[in-house]
Design a protein around this motif. Structure first.
Motif, PDB file in Angstrom:
ATOM      1  N   LEU A 257       0.834  -1.123  -0.038  1.00  0.00           N
ATOM      2  CA  LEU A 257       0.020   0.021   0.142  1.00  0.00           C
ATOM      3  C   LEU A 257       0.938   1.353  -0.105  1.00  0.00           C
ATOM      4  CD1 LEU A 257      -2.980   1.222   0.101  1.00  0.00           C
ATOM      5  CD2 LEU A 257      -2.782   1.194   2.599  1.00  0.00           C
ATOM      6  N   ALA A 258       2.138   1.286   0.584  1.00  0.00           N
ATOM      7  CA  ALA A 258       2.677   2.385   0.647  1.00  0.00           C
ATOM      8  C   ALA A 258       3.461   2.780  -0.509  1.00  0.00           C
ATOM      9  CB  ALA A 258       3.912   2.145   1.868  1.00  0.00           C
ATOM     10  N   ASN A 259       3.945   1.785  -0.974  1.00  0.00           N
ATOM     11  CA  ASN A 259       4.758   2.273  -2.560  1.00  0.00           C
ATOM     12  C   ASN A 259       3.444   2.557  -3.635  1.00  0.00           C
ATOM     13  OD1 ASN A 259       7.302   1.622  -1.834  1.00  0.00           O
ATOM     14  ND2 ASN A 259       6.916  -0.645  -2.159  1.00  0.00           N
ATOM     15  N   ALA A 260       2.502   1.999  -3.467  1.00  0.00           N
ATOM     16  CA  ALA A 260       1.333   2.429  -4.735  1.00  0.00           C
ATOM     17  C   ALA A 260       0.778   4.018  -4.155  1.00  0.00           C
ATOM     18  CB  ALA A 260       0.057   1.126  -4.190  1.00  0.00           C
ATOM     19  N   HIS A 261       0.721   4.149  -2.977  1.00  0.00           N
ATOM     20  CA  HIS A 261       0.393   5.662  -2.585  1.00  0.00           C
ATOM     21  C   HIS A 261       1.527   6.436  -3.171  1.00  0.00           C
ATOM     22  CE1 HIS A 261      -3.450   5.711  -0.898  1.00  0.00           C
ATOM     23  NE2 HIS A 261      -3.123   4.493  -0.212  1.00  0.00           N
TER      24      HIS A 261
END
Length: 295
Positions: A257-261
């Motif tokens: 999720l962090a990298n996607a954001h």
């Protein structure tokens, strides 16, 4: 802190009101002296411009206020509301002018002191031209719909002033019926201008899609990121001077999720380079080749 755009908007709205007051005073004196329906047409138009400019002045100051607890998306829609009010003012003046011109055709009246009327209109043209040039500069810098609507009025005024000079000169040569004919034509033109301004304002208030090729440009900017496989569900609308952009982007399934954001933020920044000042909202979706849209 006051931004350069805010200062420009405050200055141009103040200038607009000032010009309207000066033109009304000049045209009122000329109308009383000449008894010309063409000058009355220009006077009525300038009077409506004053009301419209006052509405614009108030609306722009409201729109410049930052978001608060009751208006989390800001106050940008005050500007199209002002433009809609302007359209109402303009339509009323156009209808009144058209009816007055018809009455003058039925009961003609002589024109006096045409030279004074022509001189007043020349001064009006120069004053209006200076204001319109300033307004167009501000529009390029701010993209304000309220200032754009106000500039449309004054651009029409410039043309009306030029035509009024011609109508006064022709009527002074003894062809007096040209004066009410001109008044009727201007009345029709004013009504058409009201329709154009009102339609543009309603488009914003009803959140109409921005139909200028923006969707294709947004798609290209989003998919230019190497981690984005595809983009769709692109939606756009205007909130005052701010463009609202929403879209889905499709990323590798293995991303957390962090990298996607992080990727979403990078895509938003890239889109904002192409659409300065836009509010971009991105939804990240996992990429499935069999169901995801293709670039």
């Amino acid at each position: 802190m006051t931004t350069p755009e805010a200062r420009l908007l405050r200055r141009v709205t103040t200038a607009s009101v000032t010009v309207a007051v000066v033109l009304i005073a000049l045209k009122l004196a000329a109308t009383l002296s000449t008894n010309a329906i063409s000058l009355m047409a220009s006077l009525i138009d300038s009077t409506m411009d004053l009301f419209a400019s006052l509405v614009t002045l108030i609306a722009v100051r409201i729109a410049l206020q930052p978001p608060d607890e009751d208006h989390r998306f800001g106050h940008g829609k005050a500007e199209p509301l002002a433009a809609l009010a302007q359209a109402t003012f303009i339509a009323g003046s156009g209808a009144f002018l058209f009816l007055e011109a018809i009455q003058r055709l039925i009961r003609p009246q002589p024109i006096d002191a045409a030279d004074l009327g022509i001189m007043v209109m020349l001064v009006s043209m120069l004053t209006t031209a200076g204001l319109v040039l300033f307004q167009r500069y501000v529009i390029r810098k701010t993209r304000s719909p309220a200032i754009k609507a106000d500039a449309a009025h004054y651009t029409a005024d410039f043309l009306i002033n030029a035509a009024t000079i011609a109508a006064l000169w022709i009527a002074h040569q003894g062809i007096e019926w040209i004066d009410p004919i001109f008044g009727a034509i201007v009345g029709g033109f004013v009504l058409f201008s009201a329709w154009q301004v009102g339609r543009a304002a309603l488009d914003q208030l009803m959140d109409r899609e921005v139909l200028d090729g923006s969707e294709s440009r947004i798609h290209d900017l989003a998919t230019a990121h190497p981690s984005v496989h595809a983009a769709d569900h692109i939606r756009t609308r205007m909130a005052g001077r701010t463009m609202i952009i929403q879209l889905y982007i499709y990323l590798d399934n293995h991303l957390d999720l962090a990298n996607a954001h992080v990727i979403g933020d990078e895509v938003a920044a890239n889109i904002q380079k192409g659409f300065p000042g836009a509010d971009v909202l991105i939804h990240e979706e996992p990429y499935h080749p069999e169901t995801a849209p293709h670039i």
